[in-house]
Motif scaffolding. Structure first.
Motif, PDB file in Angstrom:
ATOM      1  N   GLN A  63      12.759  37.162 -13.600  1.00  0.00           N
ATOM      2  CA  GLN A  63      13.110  36.336 -14.747  1.00  0.00           C
ATOM      3  C   GLN A  63      13.555  37.171 -15.944  1.00  0.00           C
ATOM      4  OE1 GLN A  63       9.536  34.174 -15.406  1.00  0.00           O
ATOM      5  NE2 GLN A  63       9.871  32.749 -13.729  1.00  0.00           N
ATOM      6  N   LEU A  64      13.344  38.468 -15.900  1.00  0.00           N
ATOM      7  CA  LEU A  64      13.677  39.341 -17.024  1.00  0.00           C
ATOM      8  C   LEU A  64      15.098  39.860 -16.917  1.00  0.00           C
ATOM      9  CD1 LEU A  64      10.412  41.456 -17.154  1.00  0.00           C
ATOM     10  CD2 LEU A  64      11.026  39.539 -18.608  1.00  0.00           C
ATOM     11  N   SER A  65      15.721  40.037 -18.066  1.00  0.00           N
ATOM     12  CA  SER A  65      17.074  40.607 -18.089  1.00  0.00           C
ATOM     13  C   SER A  65      16.998  42.118 -17.842  1.00  0.00           C
ATOM     14  CB  SER A  65      17.736  40.341 -19.433  1.00  0.00           C
ATOM     15  OG  SER A  65      17.120  41.107 -20.443  1.00  0.00           O
ATOM     16  N   ALA A  66      18.106  42.669 -17.448  1.00  0.00           N
ATOM     17  CA  ALA A  66      18.171  44.117 -17.221  1.00  0.00           C
ATOM     18  C   ALA A  66      17.879  44.869 -18.522  1.00  0.00           C
ATOM     19  CB  ALA A  66      19.538  44.500 -16.672  1.00  0.00           C
ATOM     20  N   SER A 118      15.869  43.892 -20.987  1.00  0.00           N
ATOM     21  CA  SER A 118      14.424  43.828 -21.237  1.00  0.00           C
ATOM     22  C   SER A 118      13.667  44.811 -20.357  1.00  0.00           C
ATOM     23  CB  SER A 118      13.898  42.408 -20.999  1.00  0.00           C
ATOM     24  OG  SER A 118      14.427  41.515 -21.949  1.00  0.00           O
ATOM     25  N   ILE A 119      14.080  44.930 -19.115  1.00  0.00           N
ATOM     26  CA  ILE A 119      13.438  45.881 -18.196  1.00  0.00           C
ATOM     27  C   ILE A 119      13.670  47.311 -18.679  1.00  0.00           C
ATOM     28  CG2 ILE A 119      13.465  46.799 -15.845  1.00  0.00           C
ATOM     29  CD1 ILE A 119      14.077  43.890 -14.939  1.00  0.00           C
ATOM     30  N   ALA A 120      14.870  47.601 -19.159  1.00  0.00           N
ATOM     31  CA  ALA A 120      15.173  48.942 -19.679  1.00  0.00           C
ATOM     32  C   ALA A 120      14.329  49.256 -20.901  1.00  0.00           C
ATOM     33  CB  ALA A 120      16.658  49.055 -20.006  1.00  0.00           C
ATOM     34  N   VAL A 121      14.166  48.285 -21.805  1.00  0.00           N
ATOM     35  CA  VAL A 121      13.327  48.474 -22.997  1.00  0.00           C
ATOM     36  C   VAL A 121      11.894  48.778 -22.564  1.00  0.00           C
ATOM     37  CG1 VAL A 121      12.302  47.292 -24.977  1.00  0.00           C
ATOM     38  CG2 VAL A 121      14.743  47.097 -24.547  1.00  0.00           C
ATOM     39  N   TYR A 122      11.387  48.008 -21.619  1.00  0.00           N
ATOM     40  CA  TYR A 122      10.026  48.197 -21.108  1.00  0.00           C
ATOM     41  C   TYR A 122       9.858  49.611 -20.527  1.00  0.00           C
ATOM     42  CZ  TYR A 122       6.061  47.886 -17.945  1.00  0.00           C
ATOM     43  OH  TYR A 122       4.896  48.140 -17.270  1.00  0.00           O
ATOM     44  N   GLU A 123      10.787  50.016 -19.684  1.00  0.00           N
ATOM     45  CA  GLU A 123      10.697  51.341 -19.053  1.00  0.00           C
ATOM     46  C   GLU A 123      10.759  52.462 -20.089  1.00  0.00           C
ATOM     47  OE1 GLU A 123       9.826  52.070 -16.023  1.00  0.00           O
ATOM     48  OE2 GLU A 123       9.865  49.999 -15.321  1.00  0.00           O
ATOM     49  N   ASN A 124      11.618  52.324 -21.077  1.00  0.00           N
ATOM     50  CA  ASN A 124      11.714  53.343 -22.135  1.00  0.00           C
ATOM     51  C   ASN A 124      10.422  53.415 -22.945  1.00  0.00           C
ATOM     52  OD1 ASN A 124      14.292  54.189 -21.445  1.00  0.00           O
ATOM     53  ND2 ASN A 124      15.264  52.702 -22.798  1.00  0.00           N
ATOM     54  N   LEU A 125       9.844  52.256 -23.257  1.00  0.00           N
ATOM     55  CA  LEU A 125       8.573  52.245 -24.003  1.00  0.00           C
ATOM     56  C   LEU A 125       7.437  52.860 -23.183  1.00  0.00           C
ATOM     57  CD1 LEU A 125       8.646  48.805 -25.833  1.00  0.00           C
ATOM     58  CD2 LEU A 125       8.548  51.059 -26.888  1.00  0.00           C
ATOM     59  N   ARG A 126       7.414  52.597 -21.890  1.00  0.00           N
ATOM     60  CA  ARG A 126       6.374  53.196 -21.034  1.00  0.00           C
ATOM     61  C   ARG A 126       6.414  54.715 -21.109  1.00  0.00           C
ATOM     62  NH1 ARG A 126       4.445  51.266 -15.458  1.00  0.00           N
ATOM     63  NH2 ARG A 126       4.469  53.494 -15.407  1.00  0.00           N
ATOM     64  N   LYS A 127       7.619  55.257 -21.100  1.00  0.00           N
ATOM     65  CA  LYS A 127       7.764  56.717 -21.178  1.00  0.00           C
ATOM     66  C   LYS A 127       7.351  57.242 -22.549  1.00  0.00           C
ATOM     67  CE  LYS A 127      11.498  56.778 -17.840  1.00  0.00           C
ATOM     68  NZ  LYS A 127      12.952  56.858 -17.677  1.00  0.00           N
TER      69      LYS A 127
END
Length: 66
Positions: free
Chosen positions: A3-6, A8-17
């Motif tokens: 359900q997430l946009s690409a 949003s997923i990129a933002v999430y992955e960058n924040l995790r790092k």
């Protein structure tokens, strides 16, 4: 996750790092559960919606108020 946009997923992955693997924070008593910053009511409402991401003004993590 489908359900997430690409974006949003990129933002999430960058924040995790950048944030020691903690990209999302829960809103508890109108504040961020990670850094304690006060969250404005409009941001709390936005964090309850799946239409867009809301961010903590203190630590920059994605807010979750589900």
């Amino acid at each position: 996750i489908q359900q997430l946009s690409a974006d949003s997923i990129a933002v999430y992955e960058n924040l995790r790092k950048a944030k020691n693997r903690i990209a999302i924070t829960q809103v508890e008593d109108e504040s961020c559960s990670v850094c304690g910053s006060e969250i404005r009511p409009n941001e709390i409402q936005k964090s309850k919606s799946s239409a867009s991401l809301a961010f903590c003004p203190g630590c920059g993590r994605i807010l979750y108020a589900g």
